[in-house]
Design an enzyme around this catalytic site. Structure first.
Site, short mmCIF file in Angstrom:
data_model
loop_
_atom_site.label_atom_id
_atom_site.label_comp_id
_atom_site.label_asym_id
_atom_site.label_seq_id
_atom_site.Cartn_x
_atom_site.Cartn_y
_atom_site.Cartn_z
N ASP A 109 26.10 65.24 31.71
CA ASP A 109 26.44 63.92 31.19
C ASP A 109 25.44 63.57 30.11
O ASP A 109 24.22 63.55 30.35
CB ASP A 109 26.40 62.88 32.31
CG ASP A 109 27.50 61.85 32.19
OD1 ASP A 109 27.73 61.39 31.05
OD2 ASP A 109 28.14 61.52 33.20
N ASP A 217 28.83 60.00 27.20
CA ASP A 217 29.04 58.64 27.68
C ASP A 217 29.22 57.68 26.51
O ASP A 217 28.41 57.68 25.56
CB ASP A 217 27.83 58.23 28.52
CG ASP A 217 28.00 56.91 29.21
OD1 ASP A 217 28.88 56.81 30.08
OD2 ASP A 217 27.24 55.97 28.89
N GLU A 276 33.70 60.17 26.15
CA GLU A 276 34.23 58.95 26.75
C GLU A 276 34.27 57.89 25.66
O GLU A 276 33.25 57.61 25.02
CB GLU A 276 33.34 58.48 27.90
CG GLU A 276 33.88 57.22 28.57
CD GLU A 276 32.83 56.47 29.37
OE1 GLU A 276 33.21 55.82 30.36
OE2 GLU A 276 31.64 56.50 28.99
N HIS A 349 33.74 57.84 38.19
CA HIS A 349 32.75 57.00 38.85
C HIS A 349 32.88 55.53 38.49
O HIS A 349 32.22 54.69 39.11
CB HIS A 349 31.34 57.50 38.50
CG HIS A 349 31.03 57.41 37.05
ND1 HIS A 349 31.61 58.24 36.11
CD2 HIS A 349 30.22 56.57 36.34
CE1 HIS A 349 31.17 57.93 34.91
NE2 HIS A 349 30.33 56.92 35.02
N ASP A 350 33.71 55.20 37.50
CA ASP A 350 33.89 53.81 37.07
C ASP A 350 35.23 53.21 37.49
O ASP A 350 35.48 52.04 37.22
CB ASP A 350 33.79 53.71 35.54
CG ASP A 350 32.38 53.89 35.03
OD1 ASP A 350 31.43 53.59 35.77
OD2 ASP A 350 32.21 54.35 33.88
#
Length: 580
Positions: A109, A217, A276, A349-350
């Site tokens: 990440d 991210d 993302e 995870h969100d």
């Protein structure tokens, strides 16, 4: 769209990731090896057999870097160190070796829109106005006519993703720094070439260590309008949505192309890069993922997971209209059919657990979990499985706000209640949509704490782990786990799944989701009833039970050429033109 060599090239000519499936590990909640209640790298190593058994090709590892954990690791204080909560750099090297030994890849990440306020770069930057790293972050004086610290003195009126203003006053210099997320996550200034090249050097360091790419991210937020203009007032306290001034900003393509040249150009072919990108459109995505532009392999878009947001936003959910979902996903399939590539996901995870969000986590738990998996995985694109999704893990029954850990949820609760909202109504929204739902520990078995830890877990284990767990599903051929395993096998085995054309069917049906995939002589039909009531699917063609490839229920029934669909049933058919 018609099938031709441009739209669907042969599998041999396609990048390896077109037939791959990625599995996201959120390490804090995956597996704990030392009993401290927090998942770690040795715990992940001990569970790699689960991922090998599932059949995934790539592990995406959420941040394990050194961090104060203001946002559970997405606030990094040292990009080249492993946080002691997760282990050591030696543990990471062992993990990487074990992953590669199993024929899988591992991507890190990459969080470079912002750092932690405890990162040495920011510590230097805030030390004085003339520090050499001052311009590595966004600093501004108070708004003209205001004294520092006065209400409204922030340089712009932008509202943070985590509530409140995006600016925090630093007492040392009397200026404000920008943070699109939490105050402990100051934004890096990508306008400064020194920042960019420090990031690229760090990325090369990890690639030289052997990692196989990056999930980036909120990468489309790194280019801001340098003027930092005010936004239209939409939020509380005179705050507004600054997204038009920093989302997919003026130099974003330039920055990503530079990154590709500096980091990936000499390593092309073996790596995977996915960005993302909140608020990204399909028009943007065609540019970002066009191979000729040399930017990214694919992007994460949020259109389909925003369809159930109500008038009050994500914490004010409303029922999903399946026709909207089909229109959204179908639009992306068409838009990226001839240029670029789609990522496919329900969970991360969100996001809350999909079986609770779009499915039925009660009477039709198994059926809805497998139906939703079938619909998603057989689209054109690279599927992403979030830990526990392959088991059908559900949202958690949080009793009250004290059970929550996520900074976004806690900030929203405080702000909404302070503004006069009913606390129970706010909590209902958080139970449905809060990020903690995705972060409860993975449910390995029926023992206390679900086999996740021998200690006290950092976030309570879902009580349903006594029956919903991996151990209970491994040997059950009809389990959610084994259905995911079969879907992954289909992508590996069938070029038509990996690279075939896509055609949406029954677009106006409110409960049925159906589409065809085509490559050469092969045709695949996917049809699912995403409701709790029986439906009849009327489709063109001469499909029959002899064409059945996979089903999540008993063999389908054909009535006068139409398919009788049980609640939450999903069927996959395949045939070759020359075989008929």
């Amino acid at each position: 769209m018609t099938l031709d060599q441009t739209v669907a090239p042969t599998l041999d000519a396609a990048p390896w990731w077109t037939s791959a499936v990625v599995y996201q590990v959120y390490p804090r909640s995956f597996a704990d090896s030392n009993g401290d209640g927090v998942g770690d790298l040795p715990g992940l190593i001990g569970r790699l057999d689960h991922l090998e058994r599932l059949g995934v090709d790539v592990i995406w590892l959420s941040p394990v870097y050194a961090s104060p954990h203001a946002d559970n690791g997405y606030d990094i204080s040292d990009y080249r160190a492993i946080d002691p909560a997760f282990g050591t750099l030696a543990d990471f090297d062992r993990l990487l070796a074990e992953v590669h030994a199993r024929g899988m890849k591992l991507i890190m990440d990459l969080v470079v829109n912002h750092t932690s306020d405890e990162h040495p770069w920011f510590v230097e930057s805030r030390s004085s106005k003339d520090n050499p790293k001052r311009d590595w972050y966004w600093w501004r004086p108070p708004r003209e006519g205001f004294e520092a610290g006065q209400p409204g003195a922030e340089p712009t009126n932008w509202e943070s993703f985590f509530s409140g203003p995006t600016w925090t006053l630093d007492e040392t210099t009397g200026e404000y720094y920008l943070h699109l997320f939490a105050p402990k996550q100051p934004d890096l200034n990508w306008e400064n070439p020194e920042v960019r090249h420090a990031v690229y050097e760090m990325m090369r360091w990890w690639l030289d260590r052997g990692v196989d790419g990056f999930r980036m991210d909120v990468i489309n937020l790194i280019s801001k309008d340098p003027a930092l203009p005010d936004a239209a007032t939409t939020g509380t306290g005179g705050l507004g949505d600054g997204f038009p001034h920093y989302g997919t900003g003026p130099r974003i393509h330039e920055f990503l192309q530079e990154m590709h040249r500096e980091v990936f150009e000499s390593r092309s072919g073996r790596l995977l890069t996915v960005g993302e990108m909140p608020g990204v459109t399909w028009e943007d995505a065609r540019l970002f993922t066009d191979p000729a532009r040399r930017e990214l392999d694919m992007v994460f878009q949020f259109e389909h997971v925003s369809l159930d947001h109500g008038p009050g936003g994500k914490f004010d959910p409303e029922p999903l209209d399946l026709r909207d979902l089909k229109a959204s996903l179908g639009r992306w399939q068409t838009a990226l059919g001839d240029v670029g590539w789609n990522s496919l996901y329900w969970n991360n995870h969100d996001q809350p657990r999909v079986v609770s969000r779009f499915g039925d986590d009660g009477e039709y738990w198994r059926e809805s979990a497998t139906a939703l998996a079938t619909v998603l995985h057989l689209h054109r694109g690279t599927p992403y499985v979030y830990q526990g999704e392959e088991l059908g893990m559900t949202n958690a029954p949080f009793a009250d706000v004290h059970d929550l850990r996520d900074v976004e949820s806690l900030n929203h609760y405080r702000e909404a209640v302070d503004a006069g909202a009913d606390p129970e109504a706010v909590l209902r929204g958080l139970r449905a949509m809060g990020r903690d739902n995705a972060r409860t520990p993975v449910q390995w078995d029926a023992t206390p704490n679900a086999g996740f830890t021998t200690g006290r877990p950092w976030l309570p284990v879902n009580p349903n782990h006594t029956w919903l767990n991996a151990q209970a599903q491994y040997d059950d051929p009809k389990s959610v786990f084994n259905h995911y395993r079969q879907l992954i096998e289909l992508r590996h085995a069938l070029p038509v799944i990996a690279r075939g054309d896509f055609r949406m069917l029954l677009a106006d049906e409110p409960y049925l989701y159906a589409y065809e995939r085509a490559l050469g002589d092969d045709r695949v039909l996917v049809v699912a009833n995403l409701s709790g009531t029986p439906q009849i699917a009327t489709l063109d063609g001469e499909w029959s039970t002899t064409d059945l490839l996979l089903s999540n229920v008993d063999e389908p029934s054909f009535v006068n050429g139409r398919i009788a669909m049980e609640p939450w049933s999903a069927h996959v058919f395949m045939r070759s033109i020359h075989s008929r």
